[in-house]
Design a protein around this motif. Structure first.
Motif, PDB file in Angstrom:
ATOM      1  N   MET A 294     -26.013  33.674   5.141  1.00 21.40           N
ATOM      2  CA  MET A 294     -25.533  32.330   4.796  1.00 21.40           C
ATOM      3  C   MET A 294     -24.028  32.325   4.544  1.00 21.40           C
ATOM      4  SD  MET A 294     -26.509  29.235   4.483  1.00 21.40           S
ATOM      5  CE  MET A 294     -26.031  27.675   3.777  1.00 21.40           C
ATOM      6  N   ALA A 295     -23.566  33.358   3.830  1.00 22.56           N
ATOM      7  CA  ALA A 295     -22.135  33.459   3.536  1.00 22.56           C
ATOM      8  C   ALA A 295     -21.338  33.618   4.822  1.00 22.56           C
ATOM      9  CB  ALA A 295     -21.878  34.631   2.593  1.00 22.56           C
ATOM     10  N   PHE A 296     -21.908  34.382   5.774  1.00 24.34           N
ATOM     11  CA  PHE A 296     -21.231  34.564   7.057  1.00 24.34           C
ATOM     12  C   PHE A 296     -21.105  33.236   7.804  1.00 24.34           C
ATOM     13  CE2 PHE A 296     -21.553  35.196  11.655  1.00 24.34           C
ATOM     14  CZ  PHE A 296     -20.422  35.980  11.885  1.00 24.34           C
ATOM     15  N   PHE A 297     -22.190  32.440   7.769  1.00 23.84           N
ATOM     16  CA  PHE A 297     -22.178  31.140   8.447  1.00 23.84           C
ATOM     17  C   PHE A 297     -21.129  30.218   7.840  1.00 23.84           C
ATOM     18  CE2 PHE A 297     -23.724  26.731   8.675  1.00 23.84           C
ATOM     19  CZ  PHE A 297     -23.735  26.567  10.055  1.00 23.84           C
ATOM     20  N   ILE A 298     -21.069  30.169   6.515  1.00 23.39           N
ATOM     21  CA  ILE A 298     -20.093  29.314   5.832  1.00 23.39           C
ATOM     22  C   ILE A 298     -18.676  29.778   6.153  1.00 23.39           C
ATOM     23  CG2 ILE A 298     -19.207  28.608   3.575  1.00 23.39           C
ATOM     24  CD1 ILE A 298     -22.057  28.779   2.513  1.00 23.39           C
ATOM     25  N   GLY A 299     -18.480  31.098   6.179  1.00 23.02           N
ATOM     26  CA  GLY A 299     -17.162  31.630   6.510  1.00 23.02           C
ATOM     27  C   GLY A 299     -16.749  31.289   7.928  1.00 23.02           C
ATOM     28  N   ALA A 300     -17.711  31.361   8.861  1.00 28.82           N
ATOM     29  CA  ALA A 300     -17.419  31.037  10.260  1.00 28.82           C
ATOM     30  C   ALA A 300     -17.065  29.571  10.418  1.00 28.82           C
ATOM     31  CB  ALA A 300     -18.625  31.392  11.129  1.00 28.82           C
ATOM     32  N   VAL A 301     -17.804  28.689   9.740  1.00 28.87           N
ATOM     33  CA  VAL A 301     -17.523  27.254   9.798  1.00 28.87           C
ATOM     34  C   VAL A 301     -16.148  26.964   9.215  1.00 28.87           C
ATOM     35  CG1 VAL A 301     -18.197  24.991   8.919  1.00 28.87           C
ATOM     36  CG2 VAL A 301     -19.951  26.566   9.762  1.00 28.87           C
ATOM     37  N   ALA A 302     -15.840  27.620   8.087  1.00 30.69           N
ATOM     38  CA  ALA A 302     -14.535  27.415   7.456  1.00 30.69           C
ATOM     39  C   ALA A 302     -13.406  27.876   8.367  1.00 30.69           C
ATOM     40  CB  ALA A 302     -14.486  28.159   6.123  1.00 30.69           C
ATOM     41  N   ALA A 303     -13.614  28.985   9.075  1.00 33.92           N
ATOM     42  CA  ALA A 303     -12.599  29.499   9.992  1.00 33.92           C
ATOM     43  C   ALA A 303     -12.377  28.540  11.159  1.00 33.92           C
ATOM     44  CB  ALA A 303     -13.018  30.874  10.513  1.00 33.92           C
ATOM     45  N   VAL A 304     -13.479  27.993  11.691  1.00 35.24           N
ATOM     46  CA  VAL A 304     -13.376  27.038  12.802  1.00 35.24           C
ATOM     47  C   VAL A 304     -12.637  25.782  12.355  1.00 35.24           C
ATOM     48  CG1 VAL A 304     -14.686  25.523  14.333  1.00 35.24           C
ATOM     49  CG2 VAL A 304     -15.413  27.892  14.010  1.00 35.24           C
ATOM     50  N   LEU A 305     -12.983  25.277  11.167  1.00 38.15           N
ATOM     51  CA  LEU A 305     -12.314  24.080  10.647  1.00 38.15           C
ATOM     52  C   LEU A 305     -10.830  24.331  10.422  1.00 38.15           C
ATOM     53  CD1 LEU A 305     -14.964  22.769   8.075  1.00 38.15           C
ATOM     54  CD2 LEU A 305     -14.426  21.829  10.335  1.00 38.15           C
ATOM     55  N   LEU A 306     -10.493  25.526   9.947  1.00 35.48           N
ATOM     56  CA  LEU A 306      -9.091  25.869   9.714  1.00 35.48           C
ATOM     57  C   LEU A 306      -8.319  25.926  11.027  1.00 35.48           C
ATOM     58  CD1 LEU A 306      -6.812  26.721   7.836  1.00 35.48           C
ATOM     59  CD2 LEU A 306      -7.614  29.096   8.058  1.00 35.48           C
ATOM     60  N   ILE A 307      -8.948  26.517  12.039  1.00 30.91           N
ATOM     61  CA  ILE A 307      -8.306  26.588  13.360  1.00 30.91           C
ATOM     62  C   ILE A 307      -8.099  25.187  13.927  1.00 30.91           C
ATOM     63  CG2 ILE A 307      -8.641  27.326  15.755  1.00 30.91           C
ATOM     64  CD1 ILE A 307     -10.080  29.803  14.653  1.00 30.91           C
ATOM     65  N   CYS A 308      -9.108  24.334  13.783  1.00 30.68           N
ATOM     66  CA  CYS A 308      -8.993  22.951  14.270  1.00 30.68           C
ATOM     67  C   CYS A 308      -7.873  22.210  13.538  1.00 30.68           C
ATOM     68  CB  CYS A 308     -10.316  22.214  14.088  1.00 30.68           C
ATOM     69  SG  CYS A 308     -11.659  22.806  15.158  1.00 30.68           S
ATOM     70  N   LEU A 309      -7.782  22.420  12.232  1.00 30.46           N
ATOM     71  CA  LEU A 309      -6.738  21.766  11.444  1.00 30.46           C
ATOM     72  C   LEU A 309      -5.358  22.224  11.875  1.00 30.46           C
ATOM     73  CD1 LEU A 309      -5.855  19.962   9.099  1.00 30.46           C
ATOM     74  CD2 LEU A 309      -6.180  21.926   7.568  1.00 30.46           C
ATOM     75  N   LEU A 310      -5.200  23.532  12.074  1.00 37.12           N
ATOM     76  CA  LEU A 310      -3.912  24.067  12.520  1.00 37.12           C
ATOM     77  C   LEU A 310      -3.559  23.561  13.913  1.00 37.12           C
ATOM     78  CD1 LEU A 310      -4.215  27.780  11.294  1.00 37.12           C
ATOM     79  CD2 LEU A 310      -2.829  25.947  10.292  1.00 37.12           C
ATOM     80  N   PHE A 311      -4.584  23.437  14.781  1.00 33.52           N
ATOM     81  CA  PHE A 311      -4.357  22.916  16.135  1.00 33.52           C
ATOM     82  C   PHE A 311      -3.873  21.475  16.076  1.00 33.52           C
ATOM     83  CE2 PHE A 311      -5.687  20.776  20.005  1.00 33.52           C
ATOM     84  CZ  PHE A 311      -5.257  21.652  20.994  1.00 33.52           C
ATOM     85  N   ILE A 312      -4.502  20.654  15.228  1.00 31.43           N
ATOM     86  CA  ILE A 312      -4.117  19.246  15.102  1.00 31.43           C
ATOM     87  C   ILE A 312      -2.702  19.129  14.553  1.00 31.43           C
ATOM     88  CG2 ILE A 312      -4.608  17.104  13.861  1.00 31.43           C
ATOM     89  CD1 ILE A 312      -7.585  17.862  13.990  1.00 31.43           C
ATOM     90  N   ILE A 313      -2.377  19.943  13.566  1.00 27.73           N
ATOM     91  CA  ILE A 313      -1.028  19.917  12.998  1.00 27.73           C
ATOM     92  C   ILE A 313       0.006  20.303  14.050  1.00 27.73           C
ATOM     93  CG2 ILE A 313       0.518  21.018  11.318  1.00 27.73           C
ATOM     94  CD1 ILE A 313      -1.881  21.270   9.449  1.00 27.73           C
TER      95      ILE A 313
END
Length: 216
Positions: free
Chosen positions: A1-20
């Motif tokens: 579960m922790a791995f899944f949450i970490g992966a989702v957080a990483a994807v969201l961070l990448i998307c945020l950096l891409f948008i910026i």
């Protein structure tokens, strides 16, 4: 579960950096001045019929500093290549050799093609556009409406987002568009650095656009 949450957080961070990064590239693009230190490599998108005629009229006003010139046409376009060759052979340059190439890529959308199949054909065109633009690394993409220019502009934008090179995207809406933008215009209005319209009614509706009167 922790791995899944970490992966989702990483994807969201990448998307945020891409948008910026996308926001920065689009908003600061007009500050970029290609050609201040030498020639301007231009990627020129020609479409069948009137699009090619209009883009060549625009090319007539550009100096010899815009070299080399890479013309991109759709693989089903049977007329534009001859027009481009005729134009280049008649154009007088300060250099002794005319530096231009003509490249064919799949068309994003044929006339009367369904919207559902257009998605697949556009993705196919994008697959050709990405390696092409990454290889040529033009200073500027100049286009005026054919759907083929959308994947090419997206590829140019991606070069800037990745920090490899800022590619200036210049779009000129067709003289035929008086009250509304074309579909291509509506898409590229969001990501272009310079967006020219040829009717004041469009300038009033789209504040980012530049109105200089009729230019083709």
């Amino acid at each position: 579960m922790a791995f899944f949450i970490g992966a989702v957080a990483a994807v969201l961070l990448i998307c945020l950096l891409f948008i910026i990064r996308l926001y920065i590239v689009v908003k600061t693009g007009s500050n970029h001045k290609p050609g201040s230190k030498g020639p301007v490599a231009a990627l020129v998108v020609a479409g069948s019929g009137g699009h090619t005629t209009e883009i060549l009229r625009l090319m007539e006003s550009l100096s010899a500093a815009y070299t080399p010139r890479h013309y991109v046409i759709a693989d089903t376009d049977r007329m534009s290549e001859e027009k481009i060759c005729t134009f280049e052979s008649s154009k007088q340059h300060s250099d002794s050799e005319s530096q231009f190439t003509i490249i064919r890529i799949p068309r994003s959308r044929e006339v009367h093609q369904s919207w559902s199949s257009s998605v697949l054909s556009t993705l196919s065109a994008l697959c050709y556009s990405l390696p092409l633009v990454f290889r040529l690394r033009p200073d500027m993409v100049l286009c005026n409406g054919p759907g083929t220019c959308v994947p090419l502009c997206v590829a140019g934008l991606l070069l800037g987002i990745l920090g490899m090179k800022k590619v200036l995207i210049v779009y000129v809406e067709s003289i035929c568009r008086v009250e509304t933008l074309s579909l291509t215009g509506k898409i590229l209005y969001l990501i272009s650095d310079y967006f020219f319209v040829q009717w004041s009614s469009l300038r009033d509706k789209y504040p980012k656009s530049i109105f200089l009167g009729r230019i083709v």
